[in-house]
Design a protein around this motif. Structure first.
Motif, PDB file in Angstrom:
ATOM      1  N   LYS A 189       0.844  -1.195   0.000  1.00 47.87           N
ATOM      2  CA  LYS A 189       0.000   0.000   0.000  1.00 47.87           C
ATOM      3  C   LYS A 189       0.881   1.247   0.000  1.00 47.87           C
ATOM      4  CE  LYS A 189      -0.573   0.059   5.012  1.00 47.87           C
ATOM      5  NZ  LYS A 189      -1.507   0.102   6.121  1.00 47.87           N
ATOM      6  N   ALA A 190       0.291   2.346  -0.425  1.00 49.46           N
ATOM      7  CA  ALA A 190       1.029   3.608  -0.452  1.00 49.46           C
ATOM      8  C   ALA A 190       1.277   4.082   0.976  1.00 49.46           C
ATOM      9  CB  ALA A 190       0.236   4.654  -1.233  1.00 49.46           C
ATOM     10  N   GLY A 191       2.387   4.777   1.165  1.00 43.08           N
ATOM     11  CA  GLY A 191       2.722   5.308   2.479  1.00 43.08           C
ATOM     12  C   GLY A 191       4.200   5.129   2.766  1.00 43.08           C
ATOM     13  N   THR A 192       4.580   5.419   3.983  1.00 47.45           N
ATOM     14  CA  THR A 192       5.981   5.339   4.379  1.00 47.45           C
ATOM     15  C   THR A 192       6.177   4.196   5.362  1.00 47.45           C
ATOM     16  OG1 THR A 192       6.179   7.735   4.096  1.00 47.45           O
ATOM     17  CG2 THR A 192       7.919   6.638   5.349  1.00 47.45           C
ATOM     18  N   ARG A 193       7.242   3.441   5.137  1.00 45.05           N
ATOM     19  CA  ARG A 193       7.609   2.346   6.035  1.00 45.05           C
ATOM     20  C   ARG A 193       9.050   2.555   6.476  1.00 45.05           C
ATOM     21  NH1 ARG A 193       5.233  -3.094   3.297  1.00 45.05           N
ATOM     22  NH2 ARG A 193       5.910  -4.008   5.267  1.00 45.05           N
ATOM     23  N   TYR A 194       9.351   2.061   7.664  1.00 47.63           N
ATOM     24  CA  TYR A 194      10.643   2.314   8.293  1.00 47.63           C
ATOM     25  C   TYR A 194      11.306   0.997   8.684  1.00 47.63           C
ATOM     26  CZ  TYR A 194       8.184   6.741   8.794  1.00 47.63           C
ATOM     27  OH  TYR A 194       7.461   7.885   8.551  1.00 47.63           O
ATOM     28  N   PHE A 195      12.574   0.827   8.282  1.00 46.32           N
ATOM     29  CA  PHE A 195      13.312  -0.388   8.566  1.00 46.32           C
ATOM     30  C   PHE A 195      14.661  -0.040   9.186  1.00 46.32           C
ATOM     31  CE2 PHE A 195      10.519  -1.144   4.986  1.00 46.32           C
ATOM     32  CZ  PHE A 195       9.896  -2.336   5.326  1.00 46.32           C
ATOM     33  N   ALA A 196      15.122  -0.870  10.101  1.00 42.75           N
ATOM     34  CA  ALA A 196      16.418  -0.676  10.749  1.00 42.75           C
ATOM     35  C   ALA A 196      17.039  -2.034  11.041  1.00 42.75           C
ATOM     36  CB  ALA A 196      16.243   0.107  12.049  1.00 42.75           C
ATOM     37  N   CYS A 197      18.354  -2.019  11.241  1.00 48.01           N
ATOM     38  CA  CYS A 197      19.035  -3.243  11.661  1.00 48.01           C
ATOM     39  C   CYS A 197      18.818  -3.398  13.152  1.00 48.01           C
ATOM     40  CB  CYS A 197      20.527  -3.170  11.347  1.00 48.01           C
ATOM     41  SG  CYS A 197      21.406  -4.679  11.831  1.00 48.01           S
ATOM     42  N   GLY A 198      18.499  -4.617  13.573  1.00 49.40           N
ATOM     43  CA  GLY A 198      18.242  -4.882  14.972  1.00 49.40           C
ATOM     44  C   GLY A 198      19.492  -5.189  15.789  1.00 49.40           C
ATOM     45  N   THR A 199      20.642  -5.268  15.143  1.00 45.72           N
ATOM     46  CA  THR A 199      21.877  -5.522  15.875  1.00 45.72           C
ATOM     47  C   THR A 199      22.250  -4.271  16.667  1.00 45.72           C
ATOM     48  OG1 THR A 199      22.627  -7.050  14.167  1.00 45.72           O
ATOM     49  CG2 THR A 199      24.315  -6.159  15.647  1.00 45.72           C
ATOM     50  N   LEU A 200      22.590  -4.469  17.926  1.00 42.72           N
ATOM     51  CA  LEU A 200      22.900  -3.368  18.835  1.00 42.72           C
ATOM     52  C   LEU A 200      23.903  -2.387  18.219  1.00 42.72           C
ATOM     53  CD1 LEU A 200      22.381  -2.229  21.666  1.00 42.72           C
ATOM     54  CD2 LEU A 200      24.335  -3.568  22.468  1.00 42.72           C
ATOM     55  N   GLY A 201      23.495  -1.122  18.144  1.00 45.83           N
ATOM     56  CA  GLY A 201      24.352  -0.055  17.649  1.00 45.83           C
ATOM     57  C   GLY A 201      24.288   0.202  16.155  1.00 45.83           C
ATOM     58  N   HIS A 202      23.834  -0.745  15.356  1.00 46.13           N
ATOM     59  CA  HIS A 202      23.844  -0.574  13.902  1.00 46.13           C
ATOM     60  C   HIS A 202      22.873   0.507  13.437  1.00 46.13           C
ATOM     61  CE1 HIS A 202      25.880  -4.659  12.809  1.00 46.13           C
ATOM     62  NE2 HIS A 202      26.530  -3.990  13.758  1.00 46.13           N
ATOM     63  N   CYS A 203      21.698   0.565  14.015  1.00 45.38           N
ATOM     64  CA  CYS A 203      20.730   1.595  13.627  1.00 45.38           C
ATOM     65  C   CYS A 203      21.304   2.985  13.906  1.00 45.38           C
ATOM     66  CB  CYS A 203      19.408   1.403  14.369  1.00 45.38           C
ATOM     67  SG  CYS A 203      18.164   2.647  13.963  1.00 45.38           S
ATOM     68  N   ASN A 204      21.887   3.166  15.078  1.00 50.31           N
ATOM     69  CA  ASN A 204      22.475   4.461  15.430  1.00 50.31           C
ATOM     70  C   ASN A 204      23.643   4.833  14.530  1.00 50.31           C
ATOM     71  OD1 ASN A 204      20.735   5.158  17.564  1.00 50.31           O
ATOM     72  ND2 ASN A 204      21.818   3.756  18.929  1.00 50.31           N
ATOM     73  N   GLN A 205      24.264   3.850  13.905  1.00 51.96           N
ATOM     74  CA  GLN A 205      25.353   4.094  12.956  1.00 51.96           C
ATOM     75  C   GLN A 205      24.823   4.361  11.543  1.00 51.96           C
ATOM     76  OE1 GLN A 205      27.837   0.608  13.282  1.00 51.96           O
ATOM     77  NE2 GLN A 205      28.563   1.157  15.321  1.00 51.96           N
ATOM     78  N   GLY A 206      23.489   4.399  11.385  1.00 53.52           N
ATOM     79  CA  GLY A 206      22.891   4.725  10.097  1.00 53.52           C
ATOM     80  C   GLY A 206      22.348   3.556   9.308  1.00 53.52           C
ATOM     81  N   MET A 207      22.339   2.392   9.891  1.00 51.11           N
ATOM     82  CA  MET A 207      21.826   1.227   9.166  1.00 51.11           C
ATOM     83  C   MET A 207      20.310   1.158   9.313  1.00 51.11           C
ATOM     84  SD  MET A 207      23.335  -2.597   9.207  1.00 51.11           S
ATOM     85  CE  MET A 207      22.638  -3.851   8.157  1.00 51.11           C
ATOM     86  N   LYS A 208      19.667   2.072   8.593  1.00 50.66           N
ATOM     87  CA  LYS A 208      18.211   2.168   8.590  1.00 50.66           C
ATOM     88  C   LYS A 208      17.789   2.829   7.293  1.00 50.66           C
ATOM     89  CE  LYS A 208      18.381   6.455  11.313  1.00 50.66           C
ATOM     90  NZ  LYS A 208      17.877   7.111  12.518  1.00 50.66           N
ATOM     91  N   VAL A 209      16.556   2.560   6.893  1.00 52.83           N
ATOM     92  CA  VAL A 209      16.071   3.121   5.630  1.00 52.83           C
ATOM     93  C   VAL A 209      14.579   3.419   5.744  1.00 52.83           C
ATOM     94  CG1 VAL A 209      15.608   0.857   4.560  1.00 52.83           C
ATOM     95  CG2 VAL A 209      16.103   2.841   3.112  1.00 52.83           C
ATOM     96  N   LYS A 210      14.208   4.558   5.154  1.00 55.06           N
ATOM     97  CA  LYS A 210      12.810   4.988   5.092  1.00 55.06           C
ATOM     98  C   LYS A 210      12.362   4.809   3.647  1.00 55.06           C
ATOM     99  CE  LYS A 210      12.082   9.424   5.761  1.00 55.06           C
ATOM    100  NZ  LYS A 210      11.670  10.747   6.277  1.00 55.06           N
ATOM    101  N   ILE A 211      11.246   4.081   3.463  1.00 56.90           N
ATOM    102  CA  ILE A 211      10.731   3.764   2.132  1.00 56.90           C
ATOM    103  C   ILE A 211       9.385   4.445   1.936  1.00 56.90           C
ATOM    104  CG2 ILE A 211       9.982   1.911   0.582  1.00 56.90           C
ATOM    105  CD1 ILE A 211      12.983   1.804   1.226  1.00 56.90           C
ATOM    106  N   LYS A 212       9.294   5.311   0.925  1.00 54.62           N
ATOM    107  CA  LYS A 212       8.030   5.973   0.590  1.00 54.62           C
ATOM    108  C   LYS A 212       7.457   5.294  -0.643  1.00 54.62           C
ATOM    109  CE  LYS A 212       9.427  10.391   2.502  1.00 54.62           C
ATOM    110  NZ  LYS A 212       9.701  11.799   2.253  1.00 54.62           N
ATOM    111  N   THR A 213       6.320   4.639  -0.456  1.00 53.72           N
ATOM    112  CA  THR A 213       5.674   3.900  -1.535  1.00 53.72           C
ATOM    113  C   THR A 213       4.551   4.743  -2.122  1.00 53.72           C
ATOM    114  OG1 THR A 213       6.146   1.858  -0.355  1.00 53.72           O
ATOM    115  CG2 THR A 213       4.524   1.729  -2.120  1.00 53.72           C
ATOM    116  N   VAL A 214       4.508   4.802  -3.449  1.00 53.14           N
ATOM    117  CA  VAL A 214       3.506   5.618  -4.143  1.00 53.14           C
ATOM    118  C   VAL A 214       2.622   4.741  -5.020  1.00 53.14           C
ATOM    119  CG1 VAL A 214       5.004   7.659  -4.165  1.00 53.14           C
ATOM    120  CG2 VAL A 214       5.045   6.093  -6.109  1.00 53.14           C
ATOM    121  N   THR A 215       1.470   5.283  -5.374  1.00 54.96           N
ATOM    122  CA  THR A 215       0.607   4.656  -6.371  1.00 54.96           C
ATOM    123  C   THR A 215       0.738   5.467  -7.639  1.00 54.96           C
ATOM    124  OG1 THR A 215      -1.266   5.994  -5.669  1.00 54.96           O
ATOM    125  CG2 THR A 215      -1.056   3.818  -4.675  1.00 54.96           C
ATOM    126  N   GLY A 216       0.177   4.991  -8.714  1.00 50.41           N
ATOM    127  CA  GLY A 216       0.201   5.776  -9.940  1.00 50.41           C
ATOM    128  C   GLY A 216       0.874   5.048 -11.059  1.00 50.41           C
TER     129      GLY A 216
END
Length: 166
Positions: free
Chosen positions: A99-126
């Motif tokens: 579905k359209a919208g924004t989803r958020y993903f990160a690495c669950g290993t301690l410290g990896h998310c804070n080091q930037g291992m995360k991504v924001k995905i914006k899904t569109v229709t059209g």
């Protein structure tokens, strides 16, 4: 026995469903580097167009990384993995963008998310085409124009066969 109109309707529904699935793209998260601490996920994501029906493919070293989907932008920004919607750790995970919208993903290993291992995905229709990064084809091949053409050729042959049979 089915009428010709009913049969043709079913063939057209079948063709529409196959064509839609064939045109969906697979996005290897992080491109050729994959789901890893050295990847600049913000830059990678900005170079993509994510559409409903596309898939995210997370490839990483199992045991070293994981994929955690969090519920909000606040949790994403603060690396608060306590609000996880889903957690995966198999080394190769596929997430369908349904579905359209924004989803958020990160690495669950301690410290990896804070080091930037995360991504924001914006899904569109059209009608904008999906655009996986060129390097993503080596990790998770997405559909090509030839595969979509093949699906259409099969659908046309099936429709032609149905016309002659009924």
């Amino acid at each position: 026995m089915a009428t010709m109109e009913n049969t043709m309707f079913l063939v057209f529904v079948f063709v529409a469903l196959i064509t839609k699935e064939a045109l969906a793209a697979q996005h290897a998260v992080g491109g050729s580097q994959g789901w890893d601490e050295s990847t600049d996920f913000d830059t990678w994501a900005k170079g993509q167009t994510f559409k409903v029906g596309d898939q995210l493919v997370f490839k990483y070293a199992s045991g070293l990384h994981s994929v955690v989907e969090v519920a909000s932008e606040s949790a994403y920004k603060n690396c608060d993995l306590g609000s996880a919607l889903n957690s995966m750790n198999g080394g190769s995970n596929v997430v369908k963008l349904n579905k359209a919208g924004t989803r958020y993903f990160a690495c669950g290993t301690l410290g990896h998310c804070n080091q930037g291992m995360k991504v924001k995905i914006k899904t569109v229709t059209g009608n904008a085409p999906s655009s996986p990064a060129p390097s993503s084809t080596s990790d998770a091949p997405g559909p090509s124009q030839s595969s979509a053409s093949f699906v259409m050729a099969v659908a046309v042959l099936l429709a032609t066969f149905m016309l002659y049979v009924f």
